[in-house]
Design an enzyme around this catalytic site. Structure first.
Site, short mmCIF file in Angstrom:
data_model
loop_
_atom_site.label_atom_id
_atom_site.label_comp_id
_atom_site.label_asym_id
_atom_site.label_seq_id
_atom_site.Cartn_x
_atom_site.Cartn_y
_atom_site.Cartn_z
N TYR A 161 0.83 -1.21 0.00
CA TYR A 161 0.00 0.00 0.00
C TYR A 161 0.86 1.26 0.00
CZ TYR A 161 -3.14 -3.71 1.39
OH TYR A 161 -3.83 -4.89 1.44
N THR A 235 -7.98 0.35 17.16
CA THR A 235 -8.78 0.54 18.39
C THR A 235 -9.50 1.89 18.45
OG1 THR A 235 -6.86 1.36 19.64
CG2 THR A 235 -7.29 -1.02 19.70
#
Length: 332
Positions: A161, A235
């Protein structure tokens, strides 16, 4: 109760729908804010924005409670490799209103590979979570116990990426090295650069930033090749399930004064009410069908079963009221 009413109106009245256009990536919080407006806390993250629905319905969410009885020894887990090119790095430290964040410059790249990773991952951010009390502050728990804090080194897959944003929502996109923080009379050399009084007071308020130079990221890593790993998520919203977590099997240390300085950081700008940034953690999520693997070979201690409840990693969470629990390392 007032927030609940606002939340219900938001969802069930057609007239409330245009509000969704005001949503942005930063419109979330770890805890209730007393500013008269609704900002979603973790239990609402997956409900207020359809792009964040994984926060509510995901099956591989993070953080988790690491139960040592559930860990599986994997002899094929090799040591993690850190590559700094032999250079020190610079970076900008930010008060984001939610975390203490260090973002490295692009001049000297830091990469990790090996371990459970099949690709090379580039360091994007160092993020610090911490609590208002010594018994809490880490996102991950160890056998139900928390630590005063947790350092997370967030990397993206540079082989597949172009940048972090693309990797975060893609398979094998993110690798997070997590290190528990404990208290001691002496501080970790890397964290000491970030948390000494001359530095930490430069980022008292949201949006404050301060440039640091000559950092050696290797100083942040504890002296061990042992770790615990599992597949999980980012998270914070949108909670993409693209993260490989690597929890190092030794803590790093900060002083009580440095922890106190962290708790004095505000999540707000200077002209708003002071709200401590502490307790900036997402509650633990269900493990469900996932495996927790480790290269800690417990059988060397004379135990045949890697799932024996008596097995202990090289650290424990802080035990309230016990000196040993707040600053000592328990050897395996």
């Amino acid at each position: 109760m007032h927030n609940t009413i606002l939340f219900c109106l938001f969802f069930f009245l057609p007239a409330a729908q245009p509000i969704t256009s005001k949503l942005d990536e930063g419109w979330w919080a770890y805890k209730d804010v007393v500013q008269g407006s609704f900002v979603p806390v973790p239990s609402f993250w997956g409900l207020v924005n359809s792009a964040w629905n994984l926060c509510a319905i995901g099956k591989r969410q993070s953080p988790i409670d690491i139960e040592t009885s559930h860990m599986i020894f994997d002899p094929y887990l090799t040591p993690l490799r850190l590559n700094t090119g032999g250079h020190k790095m610079g970076g900008t430290m930010y008060n984001t209103g939610k975390h203490v964040s260090l973002r490295p410059d692009k001049a000297h790249l830091v990469n990790i590979s090996g371990g459970p990773l099949g690709y090379s991952y580039r360091l994007e951010e160092v993020r610090i979570h911490f609590g208002s009390e010594d018994s809490q502050g880490s996102e991950h728990l160890l056998n139900g116990q928390g630590f005063p804090g947790e350092v997370q080194l967030i990397h993206y897959n540079q082989d597949l990426y172009a940048n972090y944003s693309e990797a975060a929502k893609s398979p094998h996109g993110i690798a997070v090295v997590s290190i528990f923080i404990k208290l001691s009379e002496n501080s970790n050399a890397f964290l000491n650069r970030m948390l000494n009084r001359d530095t930490i007071t430069r980022i008292n308020y949201k949006h404050d930033a301060f440039l640091l130079m000559g950092l050696n990221i290797a100083d942040l890593y504890p002296d061990t090749t042992r770790y615990i790993t599992y597949e999980g998520s980012i998270t914070i919203p949108p909670c993409y399930e693209t993260s490989t977590w690597i929890l190092i099997n030794k803590p790093v240390y900060v002083t009580q004064m440095q922890m106190h300085s962290l708790r004095l950081l505000s999540q707000n700008e200077p002209y708003k009410i002071f709200l401590s940034m502490s307790d900036n953690t997402r509650p633990t999520q269900p493990l469900l069908q996932r495996c927790i693997r480790t290269n800690i070979n417990f059988s060397k201690q004379g135990r045949d079963c890697p799932n024996n409840r008596a097995l202990r990693p090289q650290y424990r969470g802080n035990m309230k009221g016990t000196r040993r629990g707040s600053s000592g390392v328990v050897s395996a």
